[in-house]
Design an enzyme around this catalytic site. Structure first.
Site, PDB file in Angstrom:
ATOM      1  N   ARG A 110       0.918  -1.117  -0.005  1.00 27.89           N
ATOM      2  CA  ARG A 110       0.060   0.095  -0.023  1.00 27.89           C
ATOM      3  C   ARG A 110       1.016   1.254   0.077  1.00 27.89           C
ATOM      4  O   ARG A 110       0.397   2.297  -0.619  1.00 27.89           O
ATOM      5  CB  ARG A 110      -0.876   0.101   1.261  1.00 27.89           C
ATOM      6  CG  ARG A 110      -1.920  -1.045   1.101  1.00 27.89           C
ATOM      7  CD  ARG A 110      -2.650  -1.417  -0.392  1.00 27.89           C
ATOM      8  NE  ARG A 110      -3.675  -2.339  -0.298  1.00 27.89           N
ATOM      9  CZ  ARG A 110      -3.610  -3.656  -0.377  1.00 27.89           C
ATOM     10  NH1 ARG A 110      -2.305  -4.309  -0.625  1.00 27.89           N
ATOM     11  NH2 ARG A 110      -4.398  -4.538   0.046  1.00 27.89           N
ATOM     12  N   ARG A 136     -10.273   0.825  -1.361  1.00 24.11           N
ATOM     13  CA  ARG A 136      -8.798   0.686  -0.660  1.00 24.11           C
ATOM     14  C   ARG A 136      -8.663   1.316   0.770  1.00 24.11           C
ATOM     15  O   ARG A 136      -8.893   2.494   0.749  1.00 24.11           O
ATOM     16  CB  ARG A 136      -7.454   1.153  -1.595  1.00 24.11           C
ATOM     17  CG  ARG A 136      -7.527   0.480  -3.046  1.00 24.11           C
ATOM     18  CD  ARG A 136      -7.185  -1.035  -2.790  1.00 24.11           C
ATOM     19  NE  ARG A 136      -7.035  -1.652  -4.359  1.00 24.11           N
ATOM     20  CZ  ARG A 136      -6.703  -2.839  -4.499  1.00 24.11           C
ATOM     21  NH1 ARG A 136      -6.356  -3.636  -3.400  1.00 24.11           N
ATOM     22  NH2 ARG A 136      -6.753  -3.209  -5.977  1.00 24.11           N
ATOM     23  N   LEU A 138      -6.528   3.377   3.263  1.00 27.89           N
ATOM     24  CA  LEU A 138      -5.445   3.933   3.252  1.00 27.89           C
ATOM     25  C   LEU A 138      -4.480   3.831   4.565  1.00 27.89           C
ATOM     26  O   LEU A 138      -5.030   3.622   5.737  1.00 27.89           O
ATOM     27  CB  LEU A 138      -5.797   5.624   3.165  1.00 27.89           C
ATOM     28  CG  LEU A 138      -6.326   5.842   1.865  1.00 27.89           C
ATOM     29  CD1 LEU A 138      -7.062   7.292   1.922  1.00 27.89           C
ATOM     30  CD2 LEU A 138      -5.498   5.906   0.515  1.00 27.89           C
ATOM     31  N   ASN A 157     -14.625  10.156   3.489  1.00 35.00           N
ATOM     32  CA  ASN A 157     -15.027   9.108   2.901  1.00 35.00           C
ATOM     33  C   ASN A 157     -16.504   8.876   3.006  1.00 35.00           C
ATOM     34  O   ASN A 157     -17.164   9.350   3.827  1.00 35.00           O
ATOM     35  CB  ASN A 157     -14.481   7.874   3.653  1.00 35.00           C
ATOM     36  CG  ASN A 157     -14.782   6.444   3.045  1.00 35.00           C
ATOM     37  OD1 ASN A 157     -14.777   6.181   1.842  1.00 35.00           O
ATOM     38  ND2 ASN A 157     -15.052   5.303   3.861  1.00 35.00           N
ATOM     39  N   HIS A 159     -19.463   6.198   3.300  1.00 36.02           N
ATOM     40  CA  HIS A 159     -19.685   4.525   3.511  1.00 36.02           C
ATOM     41  C   HIS A 159     -21.042   4.262   3.469  1.00 36.02           C
ATOM     42  O   HIS A 159     -22.055   4.837   4.014  1.00 36.02           O
ATOM     43  CB  HIS A 159     -19.128   4.288   4.831  1.00 36.02           C
ATOM     44  CG  HIS A 159     -19.191   2.910   5.198  1.00 36.02           C
ATOM     45  ND1 HIS A 159     -18.319   1.739   4.725  1.00 36.02           N
ATOM     46  CD2 HIS A 159     -20.043   1.914   5.936  1.00 36.02           C
ATOM     47  CE1 HIS A 159     -18.581   0.883   5.325  1.00 36.02           C
ATOM     48  NE2 HIS A 159     -19.706   0.855   6.051  1.00 36.02           N
ATOM     49  N   ASP A 191      -9.745   8.254   9.633  1.00 36.46           N
ATOM     50  CA  ASP A 191      -8.542   8.048  10.490  1.00 36.46           C
ATOM     51  C   ASP A 191      -7.700   7.059  10.194  1.00 36.46           C
ATOM     52  O   ASP A 191      -7.755   6.291   9.039  1.00 36.46           O
ATOM     53  CB  ASP A 191      -9.056   8.464  11.888  1.00 36.46           C
ATOM     54  CG  ASP A 191      -9.853   7.258  12.454  1.00 36.46           C
ATOM     55  OD1 ASP A 191     -10.056   6.164  11.684  1.00 36.46           O
ATOM     56  OD2 ASP A 191     -10.343   7.359  13.493  1.00 36.46           O
ATOM     57  N   GLY A 193      -8.213   4.044  11.301  1.00 39.14           N
ATOM     58  CA  GLY A 193      -8.748   2.709  11.350  1.00 39.14           C
ATOM     59  C   GLY A 193      -9.802   2.638  10.006  1.00 39.14           C
ATOM     60  O   GLY A 193      -9.672   3.198   9.086  1.00 39.14           O
TER      61      GLY A 193
HETATM   62  C1  GAR Z   1     -21.130   3.338  -2.886  1.00 41.02           C
HETATM   63  O1  GAR Z   1     -22.081   2.744  -2.105  1.00 41.02           O
HETATM   64  C2  GAR Z   1     -20.062   3.923  -1.569  1.00 41.02           C
HETATM   65  O2  GAR Z   1     -20.753   4.225  -0.425  1.00 41.02           O
HETATM   66  C3  GAR Z   1     -19.454   2.300  -1.210  1.00 41.02           C
HETATM   67  O3  GAR Z   1     -19.079   2.103  -2.736  1.00 41.02           O
HETATM   68  C4  GAR Z   1     -20.036   2.401  -3.486  1.00 41.02           C
HETATM   69  C5  GAR Z   1     -19.554   3.034  -4.691  1.00 41.02           C
HETATM   70  O4  GAR Z   1     -20.448   3.407  -5.732  1.00 41.02           O
HETATM   71  N1  GAR Z   1     -18.057   2.659  -0.759  1.00 41.02           N
HETATM   72  C6  GAR Z   1     -17.524   1.988   0.060  1.00 41.02           C
HETATM   73  O5  GAR Z   1     -18.217   0.867   0.436  1.00 41.02           O
HETATM   74  C7  GAR Z   1     -16.285   2.168   0.861  1.00 41.02           C
HETATM   75  N2  GAR Z   1     -15.874   1.341   1.776  1.00 41.02           N
HETATM   76  P1  GAR Z   1     -20.139   4.518  -6.917  1.00 41.02           P
HETATM   77  O6  GAR Z   1     -18.697   4.171  -7.325  1.00 41.02           O
HETATM   78  O7  GAR Z   1     -21.229   4.366  -7.651  1.00 41.02           O
HETATM   79  O8  GAR Z   1     -19.964   5.936  -6.316  1.00 41.02           O
END
Ligand code: GAR
Length: 264
Positions: A110, A136, A138, A157, A159, A191, A193
């Protein structure tokens, strides 16, 4: 009018959140403009969205770096300022019983990839970095080099769950399988985590009897597309402050956590 902030975005996939952010920025709703898009995945469909809007993009192929490391660790170029012991001590991505060889391989690959991201990003001035479906984790190597002032984080981010429930890579699937009656999405600062940083904003939706996983994803994404521009606007307005709060708990214990205070 105050000047617009400059936002960089990292994506891995389809980029519908990126699209929502670009659209909100172009509509003048955020006080921000997207100045670059980066990806860990050369096949990310979202890269075409950047191109359509005239936004420069770059790819650092994480998969290729990881494959090459597996074949020959010495063949992967580590940044000269990479300190494995420091990264190991800071990172909160690993369980206490983690296999140290796996941890070392993870941090080394990474850091090599993140060094590539940092080099590509150095061509752009930016105020905020948003992870928009960037799949990914970070490491502190990257985080510390972007958050030059640790008190003033600038990596966000999104989520697909109501954190702290269901961190990880399948927020909608986890919400569905658990039988939740409400689902949601969260924007937070990064952060050390996984999905554990201070929460900036959340939106929720109802899960109805008979809703499928696809229904949940589509309800959730619609909320994500509103939430991310809202949080970027708050950042652009300088209204987000990370503060440390300590609470007394029964039994003389205390709980301390960094949270986001939003100025009215
Ligand atoms: C979204 O639902 C986002 O919240 C999630 O991936 C999808 C991306 O969709 N992110 C994660 O799970 C991060 N851990 P997109 O490429 O259409 O924006």
């Amino acid at each position: 009018m105050t000047s617009m902030i400059r936002v960089g975005a990292l994506i891995s996939g389809g980029g519908t959140n990126l699209q929502a952010v670009i659209d909100a920025c172009e509509a003048g709703e955020t006080g921000a403009q997207v100045v670059f898009v980066g990806s860990d995945n050369p096949a990310a469909k979202g890269l075409a969205r950047a191109e359509r809007h005239g936004i420069p993009s770059f790819v650092v192929d994480y998969g290729d770096i990881i494959r090459r490391y597996r074949q020959d660790p010495a063949g992967v170029h580590l940044p000269s300022d990479f300190d494995l012991a420091e990264m190991r001590a800071k990172s909160r991505l690993f369980p206490a019983d983690a296999d140290e060889a796996v941890v070392e391989a993870f941090l080394a690959t990474r850091a090599a990839a993140e060094n590539g991201l940092l080099a590509a990003m150095a061509a752009y001035k930016f105020d905020l970095l948003i992870l928009a479906g960037f799949m990914r984790n970070l490491t502190p190597y990257f985080i510390d080099r972007v958050n030059t002032d640790p008190e003033d984080p600038r990596i966000m981010n999104i989520h697909p769950a109501l954190l702290p429930a269901f961190p990880g890579t399948d927020g909608y699937g986890d919400t569905y399988r658990y039988g939740c009656k409400l689902g949601g999405c969260t924007v937070h600062f990064i952060d050390y985590g996984e999905d554990s940083g201070p929460i900036i904003g959340q939106r929720a939706y109802k899960i109805l009897p008979g809703d499928t996983l696809d229904d949940i994803k589509s309800k959730g994404l619609k909320e994500e597309w509103k939430l991310y521009p809202d949080c970027i606007r708050l950042f652009a307005q300088g209204r987000l402050k990370v503060v440390t709060r300590t609470h007394e708990l029964p039994g003389g214990k205390t709980m301390t956590r960094k949270v986001v205070a939003i100025d009215a």
